[in-house]
Design a protein around this motif. Structure first.
Motif, PDB file in Angstrom:
ATOM      1  N   UNK A  50     -67.567  13.112 -87.540  1.00 58.65           N
ATOM      2  CA  UNK A  50     -66.970  13.537 -86.279  1.00 58.65           C
ATOM      3  C   UNK A  50     -65.686  14.331 -86.481  1.00 58.65           C
ATOM      4  N   UNK A  51     -65.276  14.573 -87.727  1.00 56.05           N
ATOM      5  CA  UNK A  51     -64.166  15.484 -87.995  1.00 56.05           C
ATOM      6  C   UNK A  51     -64.651  16.916 -88.190  1.00 56.05           C
ATOM      7  N   UNK A  52     -65.976  17.108 -88.240  1.00 55.05           N
ATOM      8  CA  UNK A  52     -66.531  18.457 -88.304  1.00 55.05           C
ATOM      9  C   UNK A  52     -66.294  19.125 -86.953  1.00 55.05           C
ATOM     10  N   UNK A  53     -65.696  20.288 -86.976  1.00 53.30           N
ATOM     11  CA  UNK A  53     -65.315  20.969 -85.748  1.00 53.30           C
ATOM     12  C   UNK A  53     -63.929  20.584 -85.274  1.00 53.30           C
ATOM     13  N   UNK A  54     -63.332  19.572 -85.903  1.00 50.86           N
ATOM     14  CA  UNK A  54     -61.969  19.146 -85.578  1.00 50.86           C
ATOM     15  C   UNK A  54     -61.011  19.608 -86.675  1.00 50.86           C
ATOM     16  N   UNK A  55     -61.212  19.100 -87.909  1.00 57.86           N
ATOM     17  CA  UNK A  55     -60.433  19.600 -89.045  1.00 57.86           C
ATOM     18  C   UNK A  55     -61.338  20.147 -90.138  1.00 57.86           C
ATOM     19  N   UNK A  56     -62.621  19.806 -90.095  1.00 62.71           N
ATOM     20  CA  UNK A  56     -63.591  20.414 -91.012  1.00 62.71           C
ATOM     21  C   UNK A  56     -64.305  21.540 -90.262  1.00 62.71           C
ATOM     22  N   UNK A  57     -64.524  22.684 -90.900  1.00 61.83           N
ATOM     23  CA  UNK A  57     -65.192  23.796 -90.207  1.00 61.83           C
ATOM     24  C   UNK A  57     -66.581  23.422 -89.720  1.00 61.83           C
ATOM     25  N   UNK A  58     -67.003  23.976 -88.601  1.00 63.13           N
ATOM     26  CA  UNK A  58     -68.369  23.719 -88.121  1.00 63.13           C
ATOM     27  C   UNK A  58     -69.388  24.016 -89.220  1.00 63.13           C
ATOM     28  N   UNK A  59     -70.356  23.145 -89.346  1.00 68.02           N
ATOM     29  CA  UNK A  59     -71.401  23.337 -90.346  1.00 68.02           C
ATOM     30  C   UNK A  59     -71.063  22.793 -91.718  1.00 68.02           C
ATOM     31  N   UNK A  60     -69.885  22.179 -91.894  1.00 69.10           N
ATOM     32  CA  UNK A  60     -69.512  21.645 -93.203  1.00 69.10           C
ATOM     33  C   UNK A  60     -70.499  20.567 -93.645  1.00 69.10           C
ATOM     34  N   UNK A  61     -70.961  20.683 -94.891  1.00 68.29           N
ATOM     35  CA  UNK A  61     -71.871  19.683 -95.441  1.00 68.29           C
ATOM     36  C   UNK A  61     -71.079  18.455 -95.883  1.00 68.29           C
ATOM     37  N   UNK A  67     -63.444  18.156-100.306  1.00 69.44           N
ATOM     38  CA  UNK A  67     -62.749  19.416-100.556  1.00 69.44           C
ATOM     39  C   UNK A  67     -61.947  19.855 -99.333  1.00 69.44           C
ATOM     40  N   UNK A  68     -62.533  19.711 -98.142  1.00 73.13           N
ATOM     41  CA  UNK A  68     -61.835  20.102 -96.921  1.00 73.13           C
ATOM     42  C   UNK A  68     -60.756  19.081 -96.555  1.00 73.13           C
ATOM     43  N   UNK A  69     -61.037  17.804 -96.794  1.00 72.39           N
ATOM     44  CA  UNK A  69     -60.031  16.773 -96.526  1.00 72.39           C
ATOM     45  C   UNK A  69     -58.753  17.072 -97.312  1.00 72.39           C
TER      46      UNK A  69
END
Length: 318
Positions: A50-61, A67-69
């Motif tokens: 649920x952090x995808x689209x919040x701090x992780x880019x949309x579509x992040x695997x 890596x994004x964290x």
């Protein structure tokens, strides 16, 4: 996270005042002379879809979550190693996804702390230490939580375990058995033992366990576990109090601060960390990087944004 959870309707009635520093904390800080502490701020996990689209880019695997964290936070409290014994290949793989200044703070595996309660655990401990060796220079302090049933009568067992570890390990201990805090003699004895052996003490700030907010530092480093309540207004006032206490500790020469954000539902941990860092930078003159949120696309059907709890704090909407 269920630790310290209470009925949300009771939150406004809880006294969240941070206790004064015990004499032992004052003595530890007065013995140091450190101009500017290192500050590490992070969460307990990175695998939040649920952090995808919040701090992780949309579509992040999911394989790219760490890596994004690490682009937003400079440390992680690793509860994952509590539930599963880490391996060198695993920790090497995690290390390769972060930068050189990022710190992993792994928790001792439950087989050691809960299964065997720190007795006859040499083989398990060796496996654990071998597994986390893959973090190399990205290894931060190791987090030891003895079984909650281990009270003052087990201090000898705890000390034997700690003194049997390699001396170059940075270890912090969290106590959850209420007996450590209700008996002044037990409190003084165990924290003096940690001080003597140069092991750190974890301070856990949870709504339903105010005894764990003991404020006793045993080294010139702080390891703080803050448990929020879904961006309830008291989360912000509690953070305000912590910023002021950290400012006070900085004035006395504290060397390192680890601040980990927890929520009973981790969905909103990034929002509260962002608020904490902003206030820390504002009041303490620090330059800690804030997490960057992805701008939300507005639509014709959006309602006006909710106001912040005090007119200056972030909206409780994600």
């Amino acid at each position: 996270m269920e630790f310290g959870k209470v009925d949300p309707n009771t939150l406004d009635a809880i006294d969240f005042t941070l206790p004064a520093d015990p004499a032992g904390t004052t003595a530890i800080l007065q013995a140091t002379n450190h101009a500017r502490p290192e500050i590490f701020v992070g969460c307990a996990k990175w695998g939040r879809k649920d952090w995808v689209g919040k701090i992780y880019p949309p579509g992040t695997r999911e394989s790219d979550f760490l890596e994004h964290y690490a682009r937003h936070f400079n440390c992680i409290e690793m509860n994952a190693t509590f539930y599963r014994m880490p391996t060198v290949s695993q920790t090497n793989g995690w290390r390769e996804k972060v930068g050189p200044d990022f710190k992993f703070c792994p928790k001792f595996t439950e087989d050691i702390t809960h299964g065997k309660r720190l007795k006859d655990v040499q083989e398990l401990t060796d496996r654990f230490l071998e597994g986390i060796a893959g973090f190399q220079n990205n290894l931060g302090p190791i987090f030891l939580m003895p079984h909650p049933g281990m009270g003052p009568q087990t201090q000898d067992t705890l000390e034997a375990f700690l003194t049997g570890l390699p001396r170059d390990l940075d270890v912090f201990v969290e106590f959850r058995n209420a007996g450590w805090f209700s008996d002044p003699q037990a409190f003084g004895s165990v924290f003096d033992m940690l001080t003597h052996n140069h092991y750190g003490s974890v301070i856990s700030d949870a709504s339903g366990r105010r005894d764990c907010v003991h404020m006793r530092l045993t080294t010139p480093e702080a390891f703080i576990r803050f448990v929020g309540n879904g961006l309830h207004p008291t989360d912000y006032t509690r953070i305000d109090a912590w910023v002021q206490r950290i400012k006070q500790w900085m004035g006395h020469g504290i060397q390192k601060i680890y601040f980990f954000m927890h929520q009973h539902d981790e969905l909103h941990s990034p929002e509260l960390i962002k608020y904490f860092i902003a206030e820390l930078n504002k009041h303490c003159g620090t330059h800690v990087r804030e997490p960057a949120f992805i701008p939300r696309q507005s639509t014709l059907f959006d309602l006006p944004p909710a106001s912040a709890p005090s007119g200056r704090r972030p909206s409780r909407k994600s």
